[in-house]
Design a protein around this motif. Structure first.
Motif, short mmCIF file in Angstrom:
data_model
loop_
_atom_site.label_atom_id
_atom_site.label_comp_id
_atom_site.label_asym_id
_atom_site.label_seq_id
_atom_site.Cartn_x
_atom_site.Cartn_y
_atom_site.Cartn_z
N VAL A 1 11.47 26.48 19.74
CA VAL A 1 11.71 28.03 20.23
C VAL A 1 13.49 27.73 20.49
CG1 VAL A 1 11.53 27.46 22.96
CG2 VAL A 1 11.63 29.78 21.97
N GLU A 2 14.31 28.98 20.27
CA GLU A 2 15.49 28.79 20.53
C GLU A 2 16.10 29.99 21.31
OE1 GLU A 2 17.46 28.36 16.72
OE2 GLU A 2 16.53 26.49 16.24
N PHE A 3 17.41 29.61 21.97
CA PHE A 3 17.82 30.79 22.83
C PHE A 3 19.23 30.77 22.59
CE2 PHE A 3 13.82 30.97 25.05
CZ PHE A 3 13.52 29.70 25.31
N GLU A 4 19.81 32.10 22.65
CA GLU A 4 21.21 32.40 22.56
C GLU A 4 21.52 33.31 23.81
OE1 GLU A 4 24.46 34.66 19.83
OE2 GLU A 4 22.50 34.52 19.01
N SER A 5 22.39 32.95 24.72
CA SER A 5 22.92 33.84 25.67
C SER A 5 24.13 34.52 25.44
CB SER A 5 22.78 32.97 26.98
OG SER A 5 23.15 33.72 28.08
N VAL A 6 24.17 35.87 25.85
CA VAL A 6 25.17 36.59 25.54
C VAL A 6 25.49 37.63 26.64
CG1 VAL A 6 26.75 38.36 24.04
CG2 VAL A 6 24.90 36.70 22.80
N GLN A 7 26.68 37.54 27.02
CA GLN A 7 27.30 38.40 28.33
C GLN A 7 27.91 39.63 27.84
OE1 GLN A 7 26.23 37.36 31.24
NE2 GLN A 7 26.88 39.08 32.42
N SER B 1 14.10 33.35 19.64
CA SER B 1 13.45 32.88 18.45
C SER B 1 12.37 31.91 18.50
CB SER B 1 14.77 32.76 17.41
OG SER B 1 15.38 31.72 17.70
N GLY B 2 11.30 32.30 17.52
CA GLY B 2 10.41 31.15 17.54
C GLY B 2 9.07 31.53 18.21
N ASP B 3 8.46 30.10 18.67
CA ASP B 3 7.19 30.71 19.41
C ASP B 3 7.37 30.55 20.76
OD1 ASP B 3 6.05 30.79 16.95
OD2 ASP B 3 5.22 28.46 16.84
N LEU B 4 6.66 31.29 21.61
CA LEU B 4 6.65 31.35 23.29
C LEU B 4 5.08 30.75 23.66
CD1 LEU B 4 8.97 34.08 24.37
CD2 LEU B 4 9.41 31.73 24.37
N ASP B 5 4.83 29.60 23.73
CA ASP B 5 3.29 29.22 24.03
C ASP B 5 3.45 28.20 24.85
OD1 ASP B 5 4.40 27.15 22.61
OD2 ASP B 5 3.48 27.51 20.59
N THR B 6 2.29 27.75 25.23
CA THR B 6 2.19 26.72 26.21
C THR B 6 3.26 25.57 26.03
OG1 THR B 6 -0.20 27.14 26.07
CG2 THR B 6 0.14 25.21 27.40
N SER B 7 3.18 25.16 24.86
CA SER B 7 4.42 24.10 25.00
C SER B 7 5.97 24.24 25.19
CB SER B 7 4.20 23.17 23.70
OG SER B 7 4.35 23.81 22.33
N THR B 8 6.26 25.63 24.84
CA THR B 8 7.49 25.96 24.76
C THR B 8 7.95 26.94 25.97
OG1 THR B 8 7.01 27.88 23.43
CG2 THR B 8 7.58 25.81 22.19
N SER B 9 7.04 27.42 26.84
CA SER B 9 7.31 28.57 27.89
C SER B 9 8.03 27.76 28.64
CB SER B 9 5.93 28.88 28.27
OG SER B 9 5.49 29.82 27.55
N LEU C 1 13.07 39.95 22.04
CA LEU C 1 12.20 39.37 21.38
C LEU C 1 11.89 39.66 19.95
CD1 LEU C 1 9.77 40.03 24.56
CD2 LEU C 1 10.74 38.02 24.07
N GLN C 2 12.75 40.19 19.29
CA GLN C 2 12.81 40.62 17.92
C GLN C 2 12.54 39.08 17.05
OE1 GLN C 2 16.36 41.54 15.52
NE2 GLN C 2 14.93 42.98 14.42
N LYS C 3 12.71 38.20 17.28
CA LYS C 3 12.47 36.98 16.46
C LYS C 3 11.57 35.82 16.95
CE LYS C 3 16.91 36.96 14.26
NZ LYS C 3 18.27 36.38 14.10
#
Length: 127
Positions: free
Chosen positions: A3-9, A19-27, A49-51
């Protein structure tokens, strides 16, 4: 998948693009990313959550946890650009009644200044 995150203000709104998977190991990484925003006093948050390829109850639970936390500070956490996978997961656990969702990131950002006009409930969206 990871899973990857990009934060924009955007003015007083933080957008967290996932982007990627949001599951037990990445939450736990989602929790960390959102917690960092909250600790930096960013209480108006849009999660894009598009990706997201996959999301399970742990991912949804993390979103719900952080929603409750930002609301303690009179903020909000809104969801943008949900795909069929994220819509279905939110609906299955009943979270679709809790979150404001928007078809566009811009719409979600604008909702923080424009009130709740234009908000959609995930369960009511047709795709």
């Amino acid at each position: 998948m990871r899973v990857e995150f990009e934060s924009v203000q955007h003015n007083n709104v933080s957008v967290l693009k996932v982007s990627g998977d949001l599951d037990t190991s990445t939450s736990k990484f989602l929790k960390k990313a959102l917690t960092e925003l909250i600790e930096e006093r960013h209480y108006n948050i849009v999660v894009d959550l598009q990706k997201v390829v996959q999301i399970n109850y742990m991912g949804v639970g993390t979103l719900l946890e952080r929603l409750r936390q930002v609301r303690k500070f009179r903020g909000d956490l809104k969801l943008a650009r949900l795909n069929r996978i994220t819509c279905k997961a939110l609906s299955m656990v009943g979270a679709s009644k809790v979150f404001e969702t928007y078809e566009t990131e811009a719409g979600a950002i604008e909702s923080f200044t424009a009130g709740k006009e234009g908000a959609n409930i995930v369960g009511a969206q047709t795709r």
